[in-house]
Design a protein around this motif. Structure first.
Motif, PDB file in Angstrom:
ATOM      1  N   ASP A  14      37.361  30.426  45.168  1.00  0.00           N
ATOM      2  CA  ASP A  14      36.296  31.411  45.032  1.00  0.00           C
ATOM      3  C   ASP A  14      36.923  32.762  45.340  1.00  0.00           C
ATOM      4  O   ASP A  14      37.569  32.936  46.384  1.00  0.00           O
ATOM      5  N   LEU A  15      36.774  33.702  44.407  1.00  0.00           N
ATOM      6  CA  LEU A  15      37.428  35.006  44.519  1.00  0.00           C
ATOM      7  C   LEU A  15      36.384  36.122  44.555  1.00  0.00           C
ATOM      8  O   LEU A  15      35.375  36.049  43.841  1.00  0.00           O
ATOM      9  N   PRO A  16      36.626  37.157  45.365  1.00  0.00           N
ATOM     10  CA  PRO A  16      35.653  38.240  45.511  1.00  0.00           C
ATOM     11  C   PRO A  16      35.765  39.318  44.434  1.00  0.00           C
ATOM     12  O   PRO A  16      35.721  40.516  44.731  1.00  0.00           O
ATOM     13  N   MET A  17      35.957  38.877  43.176  1.00  0.00           N
ATOM     14  CA  MET A  17      36.022  39.832  42.077  1.00  0.00           C
ATOM     15  C   MET A  17      35.475  39.165  40.819  1.00  0.00           C
ATOM     16  O   MET A  17      35.386  37.953  40.748  1.00  0.00           O
ATOM     17  N   SER A  18      35.107  39.985  39.854  1.00  0.00           N
ATOM     18  CA  SER A  18      34.507  39.461  38.628  1.00  0.00           C
ATOM     19  C   SER A  18      35.515  38.654  37.809  1.00  0.00           C
ATOM     20  O   SER A  18      36.731  38.814  37.959  1.00  0.00           O
ATOM     21  N   THR A  19      34.993  37.817  36.933  1.00  0.00           N
ATOM     22  CA  THR A  19      35.874  37.041  36.051  1.00  0.00           C
ATOM     23  C   THR A  19      36.706  37.979  35.177  1.00  0.00           C
ATOM     24  O   THR A  19      37.875  37.704  34.919  1.00  0.00           O
ATOM     25  N   GLU A  20      36.121  39.086  34.754  1.00  0.00           N
ATOM     26  CA  GLU A  20      36.844  40.044  33.913  1.00  0.00           C
ATOM     27  C   GLU A  20      38.000  40.680  34.670  1.00  0.00           C
ATOM     28  O   GLU A  20      39.091  40.865  34.122  1.00  0.00           O
ATOM     29  N   ALA A  21      37.774  41.014  35.942  1.00  0.00           N
ATOM     30  CA  ALA A  21      38.840  41.615  36.750  1.00  0.00           C
ATOM     31  C   ALA A  21      39.982  40.630  36.968  1.00  0.00           C
ATOM     32  O   ALA A  21      41.160  40.993  36.881  1.00  0.00           O
ATOM     33  N   VAL A  22      39.644  39.370  37.229  1.00  0.00           N
ATOM     34  CA  VAL A  22      40.670  38.339  37.415  1.00  0.00           C
ATOM     35  C   VAL A  22      41.450  38.160  36.119  1.00  0.00           C
ATOM     36  O   VAL A  22      42.678  38.133  36.109  1.00  0.00           O
ATOM     37  N   ARG A  23      40.722  38.058  35.005  1.00  0.00           N
ATOM     38  CA  ARG A  23      41.386  37.911  33.701  1.00  0.00           C
ATOM     39  C   ARG A  23      42.347  39.056  33.437  1.00  0.00           C
ATOM     40  O   ARG A  23      43.483  38.836  33.011  1.00  0.00           O
ATOM     41  N   ASP A  24      41.909  40.274  33.695  1.00  0.00           N
ATOM     42  CA  ASP A  24      42.752  41.440  33.408  1.00  0.00           C
ATOM     43  C   ASP A  24      44.070  41.381  34.177  1.00  0.00           C
ATOM     44  O   ASP A  24      45.117  41.760  33.651  1.00  0.00           O
TER      45      ASP A  24
END
Length: 143
Positions: A14-24
């Motif tokens: 579980d990560l404290p950032m959006s899926t888009e931010a992780v993808r980027d």
């Protein structure tokens, strides 16, 4: 006789950032050495291919050729070649407070590392775990 060693790894974070931010962050391979301590170097080989040089806790480098299979959410996937043969997949879904990431990797190892695997599997599995701990910490810090 050289019998290849097979490994399968899976983790859920579980990560404290959006899926888009992780993808980027994950699709920007050339910046991996900036945030993932165990990735020592990256060389772009083409539009969909790169060479990563990795070293975790044990004193040896792995040279891994990545081939992009998917860069689109929810699933990012690369084919792996070089010292490892297989795939790595990141599945990202929204979750409360950020995103949930499921990491899956299946590889076959040949040669000396494959031969060493018959004796050193627990150590090599631990080494992979150290690399993934570095990935998680670096990923959170990078966003």
């Amino acid at each position: 006789m050289n019998v290849p060693a097979r490994y399968a790894f899976a983790e859920t974070w579980d990560l404290p950032m959006s899926t888009e931010a992780v993808r980027d962050v994950l699709v920007d391979l050339e910046r991996y050495p900036e945030w993932w301590p165990q990735v020592r170097a990256v060389a772009k080989l083409g539009e969909d291919d790169a060479l990563l040089v990795c070293r975790s806790a044990l004193p040896y480098d792995l040279e891994i050729v990545l081939h992009a299979v998917s860069r689109n959410l929810p699933t990012l996937e690369v084919g792996l070649g070089g010292d490892l043969d297989g795939f790595a997949r990141w599945t990202l879904t929204p979750a409360p407070g950020g995103s949930r990431m499921v990491f899956e990797q299946e590889v076959v190892v040949d040669g000396l590392l494959g031969l060493a695997s018959s004796l050193l599997r627990p150590v090599l599995t631990w080494n992979h775990r150290q690399m993934m701990l570095g990935c998680r910490a670096g990923l959170v810090a990078a966003v």
